[in-house]
Design a protein around this motif. Sequence first.
Motif, PDB file in Angstrom:
ATOM      1  N   HIS A  66      36.795  51.546  41.124  1.00  0.00           N
ATOM      2  CA  HIS A  66      37.917  50.650  40.870  1.00  0.00           C
ATOM      3  C   HIS A  66      38.924  51.441  40.056  1.00  0.00           C
ATOM      4  CE1 HIS A  66      35.669  47.088  42.093  1.00  0.00           C
ATOM      5  NE2 HIS A  66      34.689  47.418  41.264  1.00  0.00           N
ATOM      6  N   SER A 114      46.772  39.339  33.653  1.00  0.00           N
ATOM      7  CA  SER A 114      45.895  39.582  34.796  1.00  0.00           C
ATOM      8  C   SER A 114      45.366  41.012  34.766  1.00  0.00           C
ATOM      9  CB  SER A 114      46.603  39.277  36.120  1.00  0.00           C
ATOM     10  OG  SER A 114      47.689  40.128  36.350  1.00  0.00           O
ATOM     11  N   GLN A 117      42.557  40.888  32.106  1.00  0.00           N
ATOM     12  CA  GLN A 117      41.407  40.144  32.629  1.00  0.00           C
ATOM     13  C   GLN A 117      40.692  40.941  33.712  1.00  0.00           C
ATOM     14  OE1 GLN A 117      43.292  36.544  33.901  1.00  0.00           O
ATOM     15  NE2 GLN A 117      43.215  35.617  31.860  1.00  0.00           N
ATOM     16  N   ARG A 118      41.437  41.562  34.600  1.00  0.00           N
ATOM     17  CA  ARG A 118      40.836  42.352  35.672  1.00  0.00           C
ATOM     18  C   ARG A 118      40.074  43.531  35.083  1.00  0.00           C
ATOM     19  NH1 ARG A 118      40.475  41.693  41.369  1.00  0.00           N
ATOM     20  NH2 ARG A 118      41.893  40.031  40.809  1.00  0.00           N
ATOM     21  N   TRP A 119      40.666  44.193  34.083  1.00  0.00           N
ATOM     22  CA  TRP A 119      39.992  45.334  33.476  1.00  0.00           C
ATOM     23  C   TRP A 119      38.700  44.902  32.779  1.00  0.00           C
ATOM     24  CZ3 TRP A 119      39.144  49.994  34.322  1.00  0.00           C
ATOM     25  CH2 TRP A 119      38.544  50.807  33.357  1.00  0.00           C
ATOM     26  N   ASP A 120      38.729  43.782  32.073  1.00  0.00           N
ATOM     27  CA  ASP A 120      37.507  43.287  31.425  1.00  0.00           C
ATOM     28  C   ASP A 120      36.413  43.022  32.463  1.00  0.00           C
ATOM     29  OD1 ASP A 120      38.731  43.445  28.958  1.00  0.00           O
ATOM     30  OD2 ASP A 120      39.189  41.294  28.851  1.00  0.00           O
ATOM     31  N   TYR A 121      36.788  42.452  33.589  1.00  0.00           N
ATOM     32  CA  TYR A 121      35.824  42.185  34.653  1.00  0.00           C
ATOM     33  C   TYR A 121      35.275  43.499  35.229  1.00  0.00           C
ATOM     34  CZ  TYR A 121      33.819  40.559  39.024  1.00  0.00           C
ATOM     35  OH  TYR A 121      32.962  40.315  40.051  1.00  0.00           O
ATOM     36  N   ILE A 122      36.149  44.447  35.495  1.00  0.00           N
ATOM     37  CA  ILE A 122      35.745  45.748  36.047  1.00  0.00           C
ATOM     38  C   ILE A 122      34.796  46.461  35.090  1.00  0.00           C
ATOM     39  CG2 ILE A 122      36.567  48.062  36.660  1.00  0.00           C
ATOM     40  CD1 ILE A 122      39.219  46.702  37.505  1.00  0.00           C
ATOM     41  N   ALA A 124      32.751  45.373  33.054  1.00  0.00           N
ATOM     42  CA  ALA A 124      31.428  44.751  32.970  1.00  0.00           C
ATOM     43  C   ALA A 124      30.570  45.043  34.206  1.00  0.00           C
ATOM     44  CB  ALA A 124      31.577  43.247  32.763  1.00  0.00           C
ATOM     45  N   ASN A 125      31.119  45.680  35.233  1.00  0.00           N
ATOM     46  CA  ASN A 125      30.350  45.969  36.453  1.00  0.00           C
ATOM     47  C   ASN A 125      29.038  46.703  36.197  1.00  0.00           C
ATOM     48  OD1 ASN A 125      31.874  44.690  38.371  1.00  0.00           O
ATOM     49  ND2 ASN A 125      32.765  46.540  39.226  1.00  0.00           N
ATOM     50  N   ARG A 128      26.500  44.199  34.841  1.00  0.00           N
ATOM     51  CA  ARG A 128      26.055  43.254  35.879  1.00  0.00           C
ATOM     52  C   ARG A 128      25.122  43.924  36.886  1.00  0.00           C
ATOM     53  NH1 ARG A 128      31.395  41.653  35.414  1.00  0.00           N
ATOM     54  NH2 ARG A 128      32.006  42.832  37.248  1.00  0.00           N
TER      55      ARG A 128
END
Length: 149
Positions: A66, A114, A117-122, A124-125, A128
């Motif tokens: 990503h 956004s 938020q997108r970076w925080d989600y990425i 955490a990959n 997960r």
Amino acid sequence: MPNRRRPAPGVFTLRGRATIVFLTVCTLHRARWLADRKVERDLIASWEAATTWLVGRYILMPDHLHLICSPVEEEVEIERWVTFWKRQFRRVHGDPARRFQSSAFHHRLRKQESYDQRWDYIRANPVRAGLVARMEDWPFTGELNELRW
């Protein structure tokens, strides 16, 4: 469009406004070779050679990456830029078995929130996926350029 399997080509840009894009690129057949220091160095060299877009933050997972990117020259489509740096990577890396899927997924971010938020989600990959306990422990992440709104 409902049930669309591939994203629409290109990235919508507005003159005078920042264009920041979230991009996902997978390895061919989802082979697990990306999370490697030499691969990371060669990707960075390839992104730096592909000067029509800038890479901001990135993360390498074993079978996909990503990154967040932004055009320097808006007339160069994201697909042409991705094709260029993939080809450059093959030249620099030298292992013909390490290939990417031909297509990529991209999504234009609308605002700073956004992006964050997108970076925080990425980030955490790896947690997960069970690769590390804390996202700070994943070594294959970085930022090449600060992308600003």
